[in-house]
Enzyme design. Structure first.
Site, PDB file in Angstrom:
ATOM      1  N   CYS A 142       0.829  -1.211   0.000  1.00  0.00           N
ATOM      2  CA  CYS A 142       0.000   0.000   0.000  1.00  0.00           C
ATOM      3  C   CYS A 142       0.867   1.266   0.000  1.00  0.00           C
ATOM      4  CB  CYS A 142      -0.984  -0.026   1.162  1.00  0.00           C
ATOM      5  SG  CYS A 142      -2.344   1.164   0.934  1.00  0.00           S
ATOM      6  N   HIS A 235      -4.120  -4.110   0.367  1.00  0.00           N
ATOM      7  CA  HIS A 235      -3.846  -4.736   1.658  1.00  0.00           C
ATOM      8  C   HIS A 235      -4.314  -6.187   1.649  1.00  0.00           C
ATOM      9  CE1 HIS A 235      -2.360  -1.456   4.206  1.00  0.00           C
ATOM     10  NE2 HIS A 235      -3.203  -0.654   3.592  1.00  0.00           N
ATOM     11  N   GLU A 237      -3.176  -8.495   3.260  1.00  0.00           N
ATOM     12  CA  GLU A 237      -3.026  -9.070   4.593  1.00  0.00           C
ATOM     13  C   GLU A 237      -4.202  -8.785   5.514  1.00  0.00           C
ATOM     14  OE1 GLU A 237      -1.729  -4.838   5.276  1.00  0.00           O
ATOM     15  OE2 GLU A 237      -1.701  -6.274   3.616  1.00  0.00           O
TER      16      GLU A 237
END
Length: 312
Positions: A142, A235, A237
């Site tokens: 990001c 993102h 994750e």
């Protein structure tokens, strides 16, 4: 194979509760193998949550990885105690003489600030320069991806009229890239940012390649010419409810946020979000560890940076 973490790191307990194979330092130190050394520069304010999210993805491979956490010495954290940082995080001065098989630079909630106005920008530039010769492959996430593209390649960022928040469909532009090996032609992952990089700027640089993009979210994944740098603009994750947490937080701040797109069923924030990116995130992080790090990095970690990178 497990992910190796400090014996008393809180994230270890969370991962163990999820039945993820975590090896404590005491046990790992008795094994005679060559694990991968991975450095995570965690710029997110939610340190523990980000640790869990990234370590969860790194743990789903047959490779044992040693994790070391890095903080910015020139930034005072408002959300994490200094005692916690002193216990579990290193400073750049403490690691700059070392070599790492891989490095991850996370996002940070500073997209609306000019790069050079970020209080730790000079230190981050030093770390990014150092990563070129001291980390075999670096994965940027990001804002970390925007910062890396700007610093290494002069790629600018642009402000968006509205926050890019939601879970977006992406297509594989270069489907045979090792990072996308095993991915579907179309796959989803979250974005949460106020700025963007643009394909036209990246396409003008012969050392960069867009390997995934989105009709709504724009550039998705960029890799450098020799695959030693990876830039993910979203993102992957994120946990199931991270976007919901951010949406509620922004509501309470009076920011009048838009509902994250393609996230809640029927765009109803009162319903539980749909997770449609977990398998893609796991696969891409595992591919990064396997194809970009493990299969290319020298056996002797001290050899990293001493010879030109050889691509496939």
């Amino acid at each position: 194979m497990p992910i190796k973490v400090p014996d008393d790191l809180p994230a270890a307990r969370v991962l163990e509760d999820e039945n993820i194979f975590v090896m404590r330092e005491g046990r790992a130190d008795t094994q005679d193998i060559r694990p991968l050394d991975i450095l995570i520069l965690n710029l997110m304010p939610t340190k523990v949550e980000t640790e869990v999210q990234i370590m969860r993805l790194l743990s789903n491979s047959p490779l044992q990885t040693n994790i070391r956490l890095l903080q910015m010495a020139t930034h005072v954290s408002k959300n994490t105690s200094q005692a916690y940082l002193d216990r579990f995080y290193y400073t750049f001065d403490e690691v700059k003489a070392k070599k790492f098989d891989g490095m991850i630079i996370t996002g940070a909630p500073v997209e609306n600030i000019d790069f050079t106005d970020v209080d730790y920008w000079d230190e981050l530039c030093d770390i990014m320069d150092w990563s070129v010769t001291n980390a075999f492959s670096t994965l940027h996430i990001c804002w970390g991806a925007q910062a890396g593209l700007f610093h290494h390649y002069g790629i600018p960022k642009y402000s968006l009229p509205h926050k890019m928040s939601g879970v977006f469909e992406h297509r594989a532009v270069i489907p045979d890239d090792p990072l996308l090996r095993g991915c579907d032609d179309l796959f989803w992952f979250p974005h949460s940012r106020h700025t963007e990089v643009r394909a036209a700027d990246i396409d003008r640089n012969p050392h960069l390649h867009i390997i995934a993009d989105s009709a709504e979210a724009g550039v998705g994944i960029v890799v450098s010419e020799k695959a030693n740098q990876v830039f993910i603009t979203g993102h992957m994750e994120y946990d199931a409810k991270t976007l919901a947490f951010e949406y509620d937080r922004d509501l309470k701040r009076g920011m009048n946020p838009q509902v994250p797109r393609h996230y809640f069923p029927n765009d109803d924030p009162g319903r539980d979000p749909i997770v449609r990116w977990r398998s893609t995130a796991t696969l891409i992080f595992t591919n990064w560890l396997n194809y970009y790090v493990y299969q290319r990095t020298p056996y002797d970690v001290n050899e990293i940076g001493r010879a030109p990178f050889e691509s496939d």
